[in-house]
Design a protein around this motif. Structure first.
Motif, PDB file in Angstrom:
ATOM      1  N   LEU A 144      18.014  68.469  -1.012  1.00 55.75           N
ATOM      2  CA  LEU A 144      17.777  68.948   0.267  1.00 55.75           C
ATOM      3  C   LEU A 144      18.445  68.302   1.592  1.00 55.75           C
ATOM      4  N   ASP A 145      18.293  66.877   1.387  1.00 53.74           N
ATOM      5  CA  ASP A 145      18.853  65.702   2.253  1.00 53.74           C
ATOM      6  C   ASP A 145      20.568  66.156   2.356  1.00 53.74           C
ATOM      7  N   ALA A 146      20.988  66.470   1.100  1.00 53.77           N
ATOM      8  CA  ALA A 146      22.779  66.702   1.218  1.00 53.77           C
ATOM      9  C   ALA A 146      22.915  68.081   2.065  1.00 53.77           C
ATOM     10  N   GLU A 204       8.907  62.549   3.219  1.00 53.26           N
ATOM     11  CA  GLU A 204       9.522  61.248   2.938  1.00 53.26           C
ATOM     12  C   GLU A 204       9.091  60.480   1.762  1.00 53.26           C
ATOM     13  N   PRO A 205       7.745  60.740   1.450  1.00 50.91           N
ATOM     14  CA  PRO A 205       7.213  59.983   0.214  1.00 50.91           C
ATOM     15  C   PRO A 205       7.844  60.375  -1.089  1.00 50.91           C
ATOM     16  N   TRP A 206       8.628  61.698  -1.055  1.00 55.02           N
ATOM     17  CA  TRP A 206       9.146  62.094  -2.186  1.00 55.02           C
ATOM     18  C   TRP A 206      10.737  61.920  -2.241  1.00 55.02           C
ATOM     19  N   ALA A 207      11.256  61.234  -1.045  1.00 62.54           N
ATOM     20  CA  ALA A 207      12.713  60.895  -0.809  1.00 62.54           C
ATOM     21  C   ALA A 207      13.593  60.822  -1.969  1.00 62.54           C
ATOM     22  N   THR A 208      12.962  60.081  -2.983  1.00 59.11           N
ATOM     23  CA  THR A 208      13.852  59.831  -4.155  1.00 59.11           C
ATOM     24  C   THR A 208      14.158  60.845  -5.156  1.00 59.11           C
ATOM     25  N   THR A 209      13.239  61.899  -4.932  1.00 56.66           N
ATOM     26  CA  THR A 209      13.330  62.901  -6.071  1.00 56.66           C
ATOM     27  C   THR A 209      14.624  63.691  -5.920  1.00 56.66           C
ATOM     28  N   THR A 210      15.011  64.372  -7.020  1.00 54.92           N
ATOM     29  CA  THR A 210      16.202  65.241  -6.967  1.00 54.92           C
ATOM     30  C   THR A 210      16.303  66.228  -5.889  1.00 54.92           C
ATOM     31  N   ASP A 211      14.986  66.917  -6.117  1.00 54.50           N
ATOM     32  CA  ASP A 211      15.001  67.850  -5.061  1.00 54.50           C
ATOM     33  C   ASP A 211      15.119  67.664  -3.642  1.00 54.50           C
ATOM     34  N   VAL A 212      14.468  66.450  -3.404  1.00 53.43           N
ATOM     35  CA  VAL A 212      14.699  66.029  -1.759  1.00 53.43           C
ATOM     36  C   VAL A 212      16.031  65.484  -1.543  1.00 53.43           C
ATOM     37  N   ARG A 213      16.327  64.980  -2.423  1.00 53.95           N
ATOM     38  CA  ARG A 213      17.920  64.264  -2.149  1.00 53.95           C
ATOM     39  C   ARG A 213      18.783  65.503  -2.183  1.00 53.95           C
ATOM     40  N   THR A 258      19.583  66.356  10.378  1.00 50.42           N
ATOM     41  CA  THR A 258      18.953  65.214   9.606  1.00 50.42           C
ATOM     42  C   THR A 258      17.710  65.093   9.960  1.00 50.42           C
ATOM     43  N   ALA A 259      16.734  64.374   9.163  1.00 51.87           N
ATOM     44  CA  ALA A 259      15.236  64.000   9.714  1.00 51.87           C
ATOM     45  C   ALA A 259      15.215  62.467   9.825  1.00 51.87           C
ATOM     46  N   ALA A 260      14.472  62.055  10.896  1.00 48.80           N
ATOM     47  CA  ALA A 260      14.268  60.792  11.061  1.00 48.80           C
ATOM     48  C   ALA A 260      13.779  60.061  10.078  1.00 48.80           C
ATOM     49  N   GLY A 261      14.412  58.913   9.502  1.00 47.92           N
ATOM     50  CA  GLY A 261      13.761  58.128   8.209  1.00 47.92           C
ATOM     51  C   GLY A 261      14.066  58.700   7.225  1.00 47.92           C
ATOM     52  N   SER A 262      14.882  59.784   7.009  1.00 46.46           N
ATOM     53  CA  SER A 262      15.297  60.373   5.732  1.00 46.46           C
ATOM     54  C   SER A 262      16.508  59.458   5.193  1.00 46.46           C
ATOM     55  N   ALA A 263      16.741  59.870   4.007  1.00 49.14           N
ATOM     56  CA  ALA A 263      18.176  59.194   3.372  1.00 49.14           C
ATOM     57  C   ALA A 263      19.469  59.876   4.178  1.00 49.14           C
ATOM     58  N   ALA A 264      19.287  61.035   4.546  1.00 51.00           N
ATOM     59  CA  ALA A 264      20.301  61.799   5.113  1.00 51.00           C
ATOM     60  C   ALA A 264      20.509  61.247   6.416  1.00 51.00           C
ATOM     61  N   THR A 304      15.663  74.174   2.012  1.00 56.87           N
ATOM     62  CA  THR A 304      16.937  74.452   1.855  1.00 56.87           C
ATOM     63  C   THR A 304      17.409  75.762   2.440  1.00 56.87           C
ATOM     64  N   GLU A 305      16.827  76.950   2.323  1.00 57.51           N
ATOM     65  CA  GLU A 305      16.789  78.194   2.693  1.00 57.51           C
ATOM     66  C   GLU A 305      16.920  78.089   4.115  1.00 57.51           C
ATOM     67  N   ALA A 306      16.058  77.563   4.766  1.00 61.01           N
ATOM     68  CA  ALA A 306      16.119  77.507   6.296  1.00 61.01           C
ATOM     69  C   ALA A 306      17.311  76.644   6.812  1.00 61.01           C
ATOM     70  N   ALA A 307      17.747  75.988   6.116  1.00 58.29           N
ATOM     71  CA  ALA A 307      18.838  75.177   6.618  1.00 58.29           C
ATOM     72  C   ALA A 307      20.175  76.062   6.483  1.00 58.29           C
ATOM     73  N   ASP A 308      20.057  76.613   5.352  1.00 58.04           N
ATOM     74  CA  ASP A 308      21.282  77.677   5.179  1.00 58.04           C
ATOM     75  C   ASP A 308      21.481  78.560   6.432  1.00 58.04           C
ATOM     76  N   ILE A 309      20.199  78.958   6.875  1.00 54.61           N
ATOM     77  CA  ILE A 309      20.221  80.096   7.941  1.00 54.61           C
ATOM     78  C   ILE A 309      20.794  79.612   9.254  1.00 54.61           C
ATOM     79  N   THR A 310      20.550  78.154   9.093  1.00 55.40           N
ATOM     80  CA  THR A 310      21.056  77.638  10.467  1.00 55.40           C
ATOM     81  C   THR A 310      22.462  77.534  10.542  1.00 55.40           C
TER      82      THR A 310
END
Length: 78
Positions: free
Chosen positions: A60-62, A49-58, A70-76, A23-29
């Motif tokens: 991050l996807d937002a 991806e194995p943790w895509a349904t966790t709050t933290d990864v969701r 966006t990452a290939a295969g991610s919910a985002a 998330t920090e890296a994304a904010d830099i972009t």
């Protein structure tokens, strides 16, 4: 460096911390467009991806979606 750190955290299954670093890296972009950084963020996100349904990864996807990343295969990416 943040993306490499996130990968290491993922390998040790420290998923909340890995997502936070990406998330920090994304904010830099938001301020600096870098194709290489975007690619590294997407590769690191794919490893989460194995943790895509966790709050933290969701959260991050937002963030990635709001940054235009966006990452290939991610919910985002769906």
């Amino acid at each position: 460096m943040l993306t490499q750190y996130a990968r290491a955290l993922t390998m040790t299954k420290e998923i909340p911390e890995a997502a936070a670093r990406l998330t920090e890296a994304a904010d830099i972009t938001r301020q600096h467009s870098s194709a290489r950084l975007a690619k590294e963020i997407n590769q690191a996100r794919t490893r989460l991806e194995p943790w895509a349904t966790t709050t933290d990864v969701r959260h991050l996807d937002a963030t990635l979606h709001s940054c235009g990343l966006t990452a290939a295969g991610s919910a985002a990416g769906a």
